[in-house]
Write an enzyme that holds these catalytic residues in place. Structure first.
Site, PDB file in Angstrom:
ATOM      1  N   TYR A  56      -9.555 -12.768  11.039  1.00  0.00           N
ATOM      2  CA  TYR A  56      -8.395 -13.335  10.327  1.00  0.00           C
ATOM      3  C   TYR A  56      -8.842 -13.937   9.006  1.00  0.00           C
ATOM      4  O   TYR A  56      -9.858 -14.624   8.954  1.00  0.00           O
ATOM      5  CB  TYR A  56      -7.727 -14.421  11.180  1.00  0.00           C
ATOM      6  CG  TYR A  56      -6.305 -14.041  11.523  1.00  0.00           C
ATOM      7  CD1 TYR A  56      -5.319 -14.043  10.539  1.00  0.00           C
ATOM      8  CD2 TYR A  56      -5.965 -13.628  12.797  1.00  0.00           C
ATOM      9  CE1 TYR A  56      -4.033 -13.646  10.830  1.00  0.00           C
ATOM     10  CE2 TYR A  56      -4.670 -13.231  13.097  1.00  0.00           C
ATOM     11  CZ  TYR A  56      -3.712 -13.243  12.108  1.00  0.00           C
ATOM     12  OH  TYR A  56      -2.442 -12.856  12.386  1.00  0.00           O
ATOM     13  N   GLU A  58      -6.367 -15.272   6.240  1.00  0.00           N
ATOM     14  CA  GLU A  58      -5.225 -15.642   5.385  1.00  0.00           C
ATOM     15  C   GLU A  58      -5.708 -16.317   4.110  1.00  0.00           C
ATOM     16  O   GLU A  58      -6.607 -17.150   4.149  1.00  0.00           O
ATOM     17  CB  GLU A  58      -4.279 -16.577   6.151  1.00  0.00           C
ATOM     18  CG  GLU A  58      -3.482 -15.845   7.226  1.00  0.00           C
ATOM     19  CD  GLU A  58      -2.438 -16.727   7.885  1.00  0.00           C
ATOM     20  OE1 GLU A  58      -2.389 -17.943   7.588  1.00  0.00           O
ATOM     21  OE2 GLU A  58      -1.668 -16.201   8.704  1.00  0.00           O
ATOM     22  N   ASP A 202       6.180   2.428  -9.580  1.00  0.00           N
ATOM     23  CA  ASP A 202       5.769   2.682  -8.196  1.00  0.00           C
ATOM     24  C   ASP A 202       5.083   4.042  -8.179  1.00  0.00           C
ATOM     25  O   ASP A 202       5.740   5.080  -8.172  1.00  0.00           O
ATOM     26  CB  ASP A 202       6.996   2.657  -7.281  1.00  0.00           C
ATOM     27  CG  ASP A 202       6.629   2.903  -5.817  1.00  0.00           C
ATOM     28  OD1 ASP A 202       5.471   3.294  -5.550  1.00  0.00           O
ATOM     29  OD2 ASP A 202       7.508   2.720  -4.948  1.00  0.00           O
ATOM     30  N   THR A 228       0.953   2.964  -2.800  1.00  0.00           N
ATOM     31  CA  THR A 228       0.306   3.111  -1.508  1.00  0.00           C
ATOM     32  C   THR A 228      -1.107   3.586  -1.788  1.00  0.00           C
ATOM     33  O   THR A 228      -1.424   4.059  -2.877  1.00  0.00           O
ATOM     34  CB  THR A 228       1.014   4.167  -0.632  1.00  0.00           C
ATOM     35  OG1 THR A 228       1.084   5.384  -1.378  1.00  0.00           O
ATOM     36  CG2 THR A 228       2.414   3.732  -0.254  1.00  0.00           C
ATOM     37  N   LYS A 231      -1.759   8.276  -0.124  1.00  0.00           N
ATOM     38  CA  LYS A 231      -1.185   9.579  -0.499  1.00  0.00           C
ATOM     39  C   LYS A 231      -2.210  10.333  -1.358  1.00  0.00           C
ATOM     40  O   LYS A 231      -3.290  10.609  -0.869  1.00  0.00           O
ATOM     41  CB  LYS A 231       0.177   9.363  -1.145  1.00  0.00           C
ATOM     42  CG  LYS A 231       1.159   8.716  -0.136  1.00  0.00           C
ATOM     43  CD  LYS A 231       2.517   8.381  -0.689  1.00  0.00           C
ATOM     44  CE  LYS A 231       3.348   7.657   0.370  1.00  0.00           C
ATOM     45  NZ  LYS A 231       4.642   7.188  -0.159  1.00  0.00           N
ATOM     46  N   ARG A 237      -4.079   3.928   5.227  1.00  0.00           N
ATOM     47  CA  ARG A 237      -2.698   3.482   5.023  1.00  0.00           C
ATOM     48  C   ARG A 237      -2.718   2.034   4.567  1.00  0.00           C
ATOM     49  O   ARG A 237      -3.212   1.157   5.265  1.00  0.00           O
ATOM     50  CB  ARG A 237      -1.913   3.607   6.321  1.00  0.00           C
ATOM     51  CG  ARG A 237      -1.864   5.011   6.846  1.00  0.00           C
ATOM     52  CD  ARG A 237      -0.796   5.143   7.872  1.00  0.00           C
ATOM     53  NE  ARG A 237       0.451   5.403   7.213  1.00  0.00           N
ATOM     54  CZ  ARG A 237       0.898   6.627   6.951  1.00  0.00           C
ATOM     55  NH1 ARG A 237       0.193   7.677   7.280  1.00  0.00           N
ATOM     56  NH2 ARG A 237       2.048   6.798   6.348  1.00  0.00           N
TER      57      ARG A 237
HETATM   58  C1  LIG Z   1       5.547   6.280   0.271  1.00  0.00           C
HETATM   59  C2  LIG Z   1       6.257   5.464  -0.724  1.00  0.00           C
HETATM   60  C3  LIG Z   1       6.527   4.106  -0.525  1.00  0.00           C
HETATM   61  C4  LIG Z   1       6.367   3.406   0.801  1.00  0.00           C
HETATM   62  O1  LIG Z   1       5.191   3.475   1.420  1.00  0.00           O
HETATM   63  P1  LIG Z   1       5.059   3.154   2.983  1.00  0.00           P
HETATM   64  O2  LIG Z   1       3.595   2.966   3.090  1.00  0.00           O
HETATM   65  O3  LIG Z   1       5.595   4.348   3.680  1.00  0.00           O
HETATM   66  O4  LIG Z   1       5.834   1.927   3.281  1.00  0.00           O
HETATM   67  C5  LIG Z   1       7.093   3.385  -1.554  1.00  0.00           C
HETATM   68  N1  LIG Z   1       7.401   3.960  -2.716  1.00  0.00           N
HETATM   69  C6  LIG Z   1       7.179   5.272  -2.935  1.00  0.00           C
HETATM   70  C7  LIG Z   1       7.556   5.857  -4.256  1.00  0.00           C
HETATM   71  C8  LIG Z   1       6.613   6.064  -1.954  1.00  0.00           C
HETATM   72  O5  LIG Z   1       6.436   7.360  -2.167  1.00  0.00           O
END
Ligand SMILES: *Cc1c(COP(=O)(O)O)cnc(C)c1O
Length: 422
Positions: A56, A58, A202, A228, A231, A237
């Site tokens: 932990y 925090e 994003d 994220t 991807k 993740r």
């Molecule tokens: C995948 C994605 C997210 C969210 O990611 P999670 O890990 O699935 O919560 C947010 N914004 C965009 C543009 C994404 O492609």
């Protein structure tokens, strides 16, 4: 067999171990083309599966609420430093549990309930967390949405500017989940500046392309960058929020204690490894190969009569409307999965069908490029897709199974990290 091997799990919980082994084999045997997925390296897998999960912590490095951070602090600092260096940003927070919580933290940092947010509509390619109605971000804030032009399939910045001038959003999101074209970060920044909004880029889908120089960077344009890590960036993740120095403290406070408790340290370590990998020349080549593959695949699909949203792609992602093929997205996606080609059904802009049974499919080349597939194999992939879609229309299961066999035969020559044929 899964790599690293899982003998203790196999002994302790054979039922679960068998499922994991089966998933590893499935990932090996399929053309994995879900645009948000990838294969992490064995090093990332190892880092993510360590005793760090026991701890932990925090708070932030040097400012924790629990003792025993002698090794956790330098691990998180490594991840933060690597993120800052890789993307060239002032500040990075690597603690968000995933992309959605990262975006929610941005709302918490900059907005009060009821404030206006301008984001891309989900059916046009945006994300749930950009203010879509079923998301907390659409329920607790006042969402305004832009889309893409019906003629070009591309974002129309004049529409975005008009909406921004009329609605005065405090936050503007750019980026999405089904955007096959380059995002004009400078154009969005100009609009945000004009209306006094915070611009959030994003880059969840394209972070790896940005890191590898295969997509323009939002740095210098966006006030806040969320992504994220799992991807195209090819990490575990998780998520990161990157900001200018000005917004660092607001974002850190929003993540902890605003929204989250203890960070997932095993994930932080995996992110640190992935960021190191993403800084290599190998990864640069990878990012460019992802785009080259997507362009080659898009061209081959068009040649076979597929209708692509915006006519093609600039990145890793292709959105196809299957109406001209005489089938909807969902039955096509199911048939393709049986044929060893894994992707997802997806709405296309201005889709006349329902979100749970839309007209299109979405696919990406991030995982295929990790396996080592190049432009050379893309015409064959398009041919298999065409065969499978045609077979689906005719309920021809024999063809689907034959294609699945051919896919398996091809993939034997392209090893996957995380699995070895025993
Ligand atoms: C995948 C994605 C997210 C969210 O990611 P999670 O890990 O699935 O919560 C947010 N914004 C965009 C543009 C994404 O492609």
């Amino acid at each position: 067999m899964h790599v690293p091997p899982i003998p203790s799990l196999t002994a302790a919980d054979p039922e679960l171990a068998t499922l994991i082994e089966s998933e590893a084999t499935r990932q090996h045997d399929k053309l994995r083309m879900i645009a948000s997925e990838n294969y992490v390296s064995a090093a990332v897998l190892e880092a993510s599966g360590t005793v760090l999960t026991n701890k932990y912590s925090e708070g932030y490095p040097g400012r924790r609420y629990y003792e025993g951070q002698q090794f956790i602090d330098p691990i998180e600092t490594l991840a933060v430093t690597r993120a800052r260096e890789l993307f060239g940003v002032d500040h990075a927070n690597v603690q968000p549990y995933s992309g959605s919580p990262a975006n929610l933290a941005v709302y918490l940092a900059f907005l009060s309930p009821g404030d206006t947010v301008l984001g891309m509509a989900l059916p046009m390619g945006g994300h749930l967390t950009h203010g879509w109605s079923v998301s907390a971000t659409g329920k607790w804030f006042n969402p305004v949405r832009y889309g893409v032009s019906a003629e070009t399939g591309r974002i129309d910045l004049d529409e975005v500017r008009d909406l921004a001038r009329r609605e005065h959003p405090k936050l503007i999101f750019c980026g999405g989940t089904a955007v096959p074209r380059t995002i004009d970060f400078a154009g969005f920044a100009e609009i945000a500046r004009e209306v006094g909004a915070v611009l959030v880029a994003d880059i969840a889908h394209i972070a790896g392309l940005v890191a590898g120089g295969a997509h323009p960077s939002p740095v210098g344009h966006a006030d806040v960058i969320t992504t994220t890590t799992h991807k195209t960036l090819r990490g575990p993740r998780g998520a990161m929020i990157m900001t200018t120095a000005e917004h660092a403290s607001a974002v850190d406070k929003a993540v902890f204690p605003g929204l989250q408790g203890g960070p997932h340290n095993h994930t932080t370590a995996g992110i640190a490894v992935a960021l190191r990998e993403a800084g290599t020349e190998d990864f640069r080549r990878y990012a460019h190969q992802v785009v080259a593959n997507a362009k080659a695949l898009a061209a081959a699909l068009v040649e076979r009569g597929f209708t692509l949203s915006s006519g093609g792609t600039d990145n890793h992602l292709i959105l196809a409307d299957l109406t001209s093929k005489g089938i909807a997205g969902k039955p096509a996606a199911q048939a393709l999965d049986r044929a060893g080609i894994e992707l997802n059904y997806n709405t296309v802009p201005y889709d006349p069908r329902k979100p749970f049974d839309p007209s299109g499919i979405r696919l990406g080349t991030a995982a295929l490029a990790t396996r080592g597939l190049t432009e050379e194999q893309m015409p064959q992939v398009a041919a298999w897709m065409d065969e499978a879609v045609t077979a689906a229309v005719k309920d021809d299961e024999a063809t689907l199974d034959r294609v699945a066999g051919e896919v398996r035969d091809l993939l034997v020559c392209y090893p996957m990290p995380g699995y070895t044929a025993d």
